[in-house]
Design a protein around this motif. Structure first.
Motif, PDB file in Angstrom:
ATOM      1  N   UNK A 149      -6.342  -4.745  -1.658  1.00 19.44           N
ATOM      2  CA  UNK A 149      -6.095  -6.104  -2.125  1.00 19.44           C
ATOM      3  C   UNK A 149      -4.602  -6.256  -2.355  1.00 19.44           C
ATOM      4  N   UNK A 150      -4.045  -7.382  -1.941  1.00 22.24           N
ATOM      5  CA  UNK A 150      -2.608  -7.613  -2.081  1.00 22.24           C
ATOM      6  C   UNK A 150      -2.341  -8.887  -2.851  1.00 22.24           C
ATOM      7  N   UNK A 151      -1.235  -8.874  -3.584  1.00 25.05           N
ATOM      8  CA  UNK A 151      -0.765 -10.069  -4.265  1.00 25.05           C
ATOM      9  C   UNK A 151       0.752  -9.992  -4.279  1.00 25.05           C
ATOM     10  N   UNK A 152       1.361 -10.639  -3.339  1.00 24.83           N
ATOM     11  CA  UNK A 152       2.813 -10.646  -3.168  1.00 24.83           C
ATOM     12  C   UNK A 152       3.318  -9.221  -3.007  1.00 24.83           C
ATOM     13  N   UNK A 153       4.111  -8.722  -3.946  1.00 26.47           N
ATOM     14  CA  UNK A 153       4.704  -7.400  -3.776  1.00 26.47           C
ATOM     15  C   UNK A 153       3.831  -6.253  -4.267  1.00 26.47           C
ATOM     16  N   UNK A 154       2.696  -6.560  -4.827  1.00 27.56           N
ATOM     17  CA  UNK A 154       1.837  -5.496  -5.316  1.00 27.56           C
ATOM     18  C   UNK A 154       0.549  -5.442  -4.505  1.00 27.56           C
ATOM     19  N   UNK A 155       0.022  -4.228  -4.374  1.00 26.42           N
ATOM     20  CA  UNK A 155      -1.221  -4.020  -3.650  1.00 26.42           C
ATOM     21  C   UNK A 155      -1.960  -2.860  -4.298  1.00 26.42           C
ATOM     22  N   UNK A 156      -3.253  -2.898  -4.195  1.00 24.71           N
ATOM     23  CA  UNK A 156      -4.071  -1.794  -4.675  1.00 24.71           C
ATOM     24  C   UNK A 156      -4.988  -1.351  -3.544  1.00 24.71           C
ATOM     25  N   UNK A 157      -5.116  -0.042  -3.371  1.00 20.87           N
ATOM     26  CA  UNK A 157      -6.011   0.518  -2.376  1.00 20.87           C
ATOM     27  C   UNK A 157      -7.057   1.369  -3.071  1.00 20.87           C
ATOM     28  N   UNK A 158      -8.224   1.436  -2.492  1.00 19.56           N
ATOM     29  CA  UNK A 158      -9.343   2.162  -3.075  1.00 19.56           C
ATOM     30  C   UNK A 158      -9.994   3.044  -2.023  1.00 19.56           C
ATOM     31  N   UNK A 159     -10.199   4.304  -2.365  1.00 25.78           N
ATOM     32  CA  UNK A 159     -10.932   5.241  -1.519  1.00 25.78           C
ATOM     33  C   UNK A 159     -12.138   5.726  -2.314  1.00 25.78           C
ATOM     34  N   UNK A 160     -13.293   5.118  -2.064  1.00 24.59           N
ATOM     35  CA  UNK A 160     -14.477   5.444  -2.853  1.00 24.59           C
ATOM     36  C   UNK A 160     -14.974   6.858  -2.582  1.00 24.59           C
ATOM     37  N   UNK A 161     -14.817   7.313  -1.367  1.00 25.24           N
ATOM     38  CA  UNK A 161     -15.283   8.651  -1.027  1.00 25.24           C
ATOM     39  C   UNK A 161     -14.542   9.710  -1.833  1.00 25.24           C
ATOM     40  N   UNK A 162     -13.236   9.534  -1.909  1.00 30.09           N
ATOM     41  CA  UNK A 162     -12.396  10.476  -2.641  1.00 30.09           C
ATOM     42  C   UNK A 162     -12.298  10.139  -4.128  1.00 30.09           C
ATOM     43  N   UNK A 163     -12.806   8.988  -4.520  1.00 25.71           N
ATOM     44  CA  UNK A 163     -12.759   8.504  -5.906  1.00 25.71           C
ATOM     45  C   UNK A 163     -11.323   8.424  -6.398  1.00 25.71           C
ATOM     46  N   UNK A 164     -10.491   7.775  -5.608  1.00 23.10           N
ATOM     47  CA  UNK A 164      -9.162   7.503  -6.121  1.00 23.10           C
ATOM     48  C   UNK A 164      -8.678   6.137  -5.663  1.00 23.10           C
ATOM     49  N   UNK A 165      -7.766   5.573  -6.431  1.00 25.05           N
ATOM     50  CA  UNK A 165      -7.190   4.272  -6.143  1.00 25.05           C
ATOM     51  C   UNK A 165      -5.724   4.289  -6.530  1.00 25.05           C
ATOM     52  N   UNK A 166      -4.957   3.458  -5.881  1.00 26.57           N
ATOM     53  CA  UNK A 166      -3.504   3.496  -6.042  1.00 26.57           C
ATOM     54  C   UNK A 166      -2.925   2.101  -6.157  1.00 26.57           C
ATOM     55  N   UNK A 167      -1.821   2.036  -6.884  1.00 25.68           N
ATOM     56  CA  UNK A 167      -1.043   0.799  -7.012  1.00 25.68           C
ATOM     57  C   UNK A 167       0.246   0.969  -6.223  1.00 25.68           C
ATOM     58  N   UNK A 168       0.546  -0.006  -5.372  1.00 29.18           N
ATOM     59  CA  UNK A 168       1.754   0.035  -4.559  1.00 29.18           C
ATOM     60  C   UNK A 168       2.609  -1.168  -4.920  1.00 29.18           C
ATOM     61  N   UNK A 169       3.854  -0.911  -5.261  1.00 31.22           N
ATOM     62  CA  UNK A 169       4.802  -1.994  -5.530  1.00 31.22           C
ATOM     63  C   UNK A 169       5.929  -1.867  -4.514  1.00 31.22           C
ATOM     64  N   UNK A 170       6.123  -2.910  -3.730  1.00 29.68           N
ATOM     65  CA  UNK A 170       7.194  -2.895  -2.735  1.00 29.68           C
ATOM     66  C   UNK A 170       8.392  -3.689  -3.238  1.00 29.68           C
TER      67      UNK A 170
END
Lengths: 112, 111
Positions: free
Chosen positions: A57-78
Motif C-alpha cells: 500500500x502506498x501513500x505519497x512518499x510512504x509505503x508498506x509491504x506485507x509478506x504473510x508467509x514470512x510474517x513480516x512487514x516493512x515501512x518504506x519512506x522515500x
C-alpha cells in the motif's frame, strides 16, 4: 500471545535517501498492520496501515509491504525530509480484536 | 474541538502513594485504552475498554486499576503495588478495532 519485533532501533539517513523499517510478528492470525509516527514531545499518530488481503500500500512518499508467509512487514519512506525525523512504531492485531500489539519503535533521524 | 485529553501532563508521586491519571474524550468513541511507554520498549497495553462498564486487562495490568462509568472517561489508577511506575502513560480511543487516537500523555515520576 502476539509478539512484534521491530528493527532497527535507530536509523540515520541523509536527506533525500530512503529509509526502511522492518517488523516481524508471531501470530499467523494477525491481519491488520498499522504504522504510527511519534514526533518528539507529541502523540503517536497513524500514518499508514495494511490488511492481509493486500501485499503493498502506498501513500505519497510512504509505503508498506506485507509478506504473510514470512510474517513480516516493512515501512518504506522515500525522498526523506527532516520532518520525517521521529519514532516510528509498527503494530499488529486481528479482525475484531481491540488488542493492538506494538513493536519497540525505531528512532529515525534525517540529516539535512 | 474534538479530541482526547489527558491530565495532568506531569505528575510526581512519593513511593507508596496511589495516583490517578485522567483521560477524557469527546469523539464519541466506544473503546478506550491505556498504554505505557518506556524507552526501547514501545507501547505496552495496560487496560482497555470496549464499552461502558466493561474493561479487560492488557499485557501489563498488575499494579494498575481502571473504571469506565462514562463513555467519555477512562481514568487509570497507578497503585502502590506497581513496582516500577515511573513512565510515560498514553490514553487512546477508537470507534472499534483499528485506528487509535492518542492523547498527549502523562509523565509520572516516582520520587
Amino acid at each position: 500471545g502476539e509478539n512484534v519485533e521491530q528493527h532497527p532501533s535507530t536509523l540515520s539517513v541523509q536527506e533525500g535517501d530512503s529509509a526502511v523499517i522492518k517488523c516481524t510478528y508471531s501470530d499467523s492470525a494477525s491481519n491488520y498492520f498499522p504504522w504510527y509516527k511519534q514526533e518528539l514531545g507529541k502523540r503517536p499518530q497513524l500514518i499508514i496501515d495494511i490488511r492481509s488481503n493486500v501485499g503493498e500500500k502506498k501513500d505519497q512518499r510512504i509505503a508498506v509491504t506485507l509478506n504473510k508467509t514470512a510474517k513480516h512487514f516493512s515501512l518504506h519512506i522515500t525522498e526523506t525530509q527532516p520532518e520525517d525525523s521521529a519514532v516510528y512504531f509498527c503494530a499488529a492485531s486481528w479482525d475484531s480484536s481491540y488488542k493492538l500489539i506494538f513493536g519497540s519503535g525505531t528512532r529515525l533521524l534525517v540529516r539535512p | 474541538d474534538g479530541g482526547i485529553t489527558q491530565s495532568p501532563k506531569y505528575l510526581f508521586r512519593k513511593e507508596g502513594q496511589n495516583v490517578t491519571l485522567s483521560c477524557e474524550q469527546n469523539l464519541n468513541h466506544d473503546a478506550m485504552y491505556w498504554y505505557r511507554q518506556d524507552p526501547g520498549q514501545g507501547l505496552r497495553l495496560i487496560y482497555y475498554s470496549q464499552i461502558v462498564n466493561d474493561f479487560q486487562k492488557g499485557d501489563i495490568a498488575e499494579g494498575y486499576s481502571v473504571s469506565r462509568e462514562k463513555k467519555e472517561s477512562f481514568p487509570l489508577t497507578v497503585t502502590s503495588a506497581q513496582k516500577n511506575p515511573t513512565a510515560f502513560y498514553l490514553c487512546a480511543s477508537s470507534t472499534g478495532p483499528g485506528e487509535l487516537f492518542f492523547g498527549e500523555g502523562s509523565r509520572l515520576t516516582v520520587l
